[in-house]
Write an enzyme that holds these catalytic residues in place. Structure first.
Site, mmCIF file in Angstrom:
data_model
loop_
_atom_site.group_PDB
_atom_site.id
_atom_site.type_symbol
_atom_site.label_atom_id
_atom_site.label_comp_id
_atom_site.label_asym_id
_atom_site.label_seq_id
_atom_site.Cartn_x
_atom_site.Cartn_y
_atom_site.Cartn_z
ATOM 1 N N HIS A 196 0.854 -1.184 0.000
ATOM 2 C CA HIS A 196 0.000 0.000 0.000
ATOM 3 C C HIS A 196 0.888 1.232 0.000
ATOM 4 O O HIS A 196 1.913 1.246 0.674
ATOM 5 C CB HIS A 196 -0.906 0.002 1.242
ATOM 6 C CG HIS A 196 -2.087 0.886 1.082
ATOM 7 N ND1 HIS A 196 -2.010 2.244 1.249
ATOM 8 C CD2 HIS A 196 -3.357 0.620 0.728
ATOM 9 C CE1 HIS A 196 -3.193 2.770 1.018
ATOM 10 N NE2 HIS A 196 -4.027 1.811 0.688
ATOM 11 N N ASP A 240 -7.672 -5.600 0.692
ATOM 12 C CA ASP A 240 -8.202 -6.506 -0.331
ATOM 13 C C ASP A 240 -7.789 -7.948 -0.110
ATOM 14 O O ASP A 240 -8.334 -8.851 -0.739
ATOM 15 C CB ASP A 240 -7.746 -6.045 -1.719
ATOM 16 C CG ASP A 240 -8.377 -4.729 -2.089
ATOM 17 O OD1 ASP A 240 -9.578 -4.595 -1.841
ATOM 18 O OD2 ASP A 240 -7.681 -3.836 -2.584
#
Ligand code: COA
Length: 385
Positions: free
Chosen positions: A266, A322
């Protein structure tokens, strides 16, 4: 000349008081409230109102907002007809983008295209926000039936947002535990500072385009596998691995070929994404409640995460939201290509909070560039080239 930073990494695109990330500590807050507290105590409806208005609502305001959402769940017959004409094998995110854009034709809000004053009218902004958030869930679940050749299930007014979503999706009374888990998933996905799709919201909103165009643009941006589309990729990856003992070889091969591991990494977090931690806990609770009956994908996921921590933690790459959301959705019987549409349903809350914030202090986005093309040249007629 100002410095060019690829991906605008670290470049502030706006001032916002909606959410905040501490990427080193792995903390995410909405309007100052840590996500863990909201996941435990709030509901998607309440969190949405918090994101929009900035404060935790009173019981009366929440009940009022809840009723507005319920009243706006039905979409026009013509939108259903339009959806029936879309190819059943098309991706649900393309469908969602088309259907949301078409809402602008059926429920026009064109005032925003011309009148700055009107855009600043909070009632108008609130009304559009309710219409879009309420209808997104209906559109996504309608599609599940339409693409399989069935008539959609009409929404109910006696169910919460998450309960009604599961009801419209399956046509059955929602399982309270799964509805609670979905509610938490919606809270976790509702907002996440200025990510790619929210940035697209700001850019589109800054032109005073209609909220349908704002959200349709954001849906397209979210659909990419480097953003919201990663949750579908994760499930496909776990299926491709097949069993925990095959994970090591699979990951080694991908890393050797310079391919990403889906659901890892991320831009903002240099530690495990707090949303991934909450989702992992939810999954463990679900397993416990089901008497230890474990989805084999979860075991593969745990092994993938363990190996990735060994190989990628030094780069600050850990599991993101996710990584676990898809496994939970699969447990709810939701098909993998609908995972990202659920993400979009939840994120519509954050997108529209940013739409409102942008309108309140708007200046059209018009960044600059570093030109790296040729200098001025003389045109050569085609017969002389
Ligand atoms: N798998 C393997 N390596 C990864 C990785 C992943 N998922 N994510 C990042 N890395 C590596 C990069 O290769 C890079 O290594 P290098 O320094 O040796 O070149 C390093 O970590 C830094 O990554 P970078 O690509 O600069 O990060 P970014 O901030 O530009 O990209 C993402 C962030 C999310 C796009 C990226 O992590 C990614 O593609 N993840 C997979 C897709 C995904 O799950 N997206 C959902 C996000 S919520």
């Amino acid at each position: 000349m100002s410095e060019y930073l690829p991906g605008l990494a670290g470049v502030p695109a706006t001032k916002s008081n909606i959410s905040d990330i501490d990427g080193q500590k792995g903390i995410l807050t909405y309007r100052g409230f840590p996500l863990e507290q909201l996941a435990e105590h709030s509901s998607f409806e309440e969190t949405t109102l918090l994101l929009l208005d900035g404060e935790l609502p009173s019981a009366t305001s929440l009940a009022d907002f809840d009723m507005q959402l319920k009243k706006n769940r039905v979409v026009k017959y013509h939108i259903r007809e339009l959806m029936k004409n879309l190819p059943s094998r098309g991706h649900p995110m393309e469908m969602l983008q088309t259907a949301v854009a078409s809402l602008g034709m059926f429920y026009p809000g064109k005032e925003c295209l011309t009148g700055e004053d009107f855009c600043e009218n909070l009632n108008y902004v609130h009304d559009m926000t309710v219409k879009i958030i309420a209808r997104m869930a209906t559109i996504v679940t309608m599609w599940q039936h339409l693409r399989n050749g069935y008539e959609p299930v009409n929404p109910r007014k006696d169910l919460s947002y998450a309960e009604n979503f599961l009801y419209m999706l399956t046509g059955k009374e929602p399982d309270p535990l799964l509805a609670k888990i979905l509610d938490v998933c919606l809270i976790l996905h509702a907002e996440h500072t200025i990510n790619a799709s929210t940035f697209s919201v700001l850019v589109t909103a800054s032109t005073l385009a209609s909220p349908y165009s704002v959200v349709a643009g954001a849906i397209g941006t979210l659909s990419g596998p480097l953003h919201g589309g990663a949750n579908q990729k994760v499930i496909e990856m776990l299926h491709a691995i097949g069993s925990p003992d095959k994970a090591e070889e699979y990951i080694s091969n991908r890393l050797k070929n310079k391919e990403v591991i889906w659901g890892m990494g991320h831009r903002e977090y240099k530690t495990k994404d707090p949303r991934a931690k909450i989702l992992q806990k939810l999954f463990r609770n679900l397993i416990e409640k089901r008497g230890g009956n474990i989805n084999p994908l979860f075991e593969i996921a745990l092994e993938v995460e363990r190996i990735c921590e060994e190989r990628l933690a030094s780069k600050g790459v850990y599991a993101n939201v996710d990584f676990y959301s898809g496994i939970l959705y699969a447990e709810m019987g939701i098909p993998a290509d609908q995972f990202t549409t659920i993400f979009a349903v939840a994120r519509s809350a954050g997108w529209l909070a940013h739409w409102r914030e942008q309108l309140a202090d708007n200046r059209i986005f018009r960044p600059t560039q570093v030109y790296i093309g040729s200098g001025i040249r003389t045109y050569t007629p085609i017969d002389q080239r």
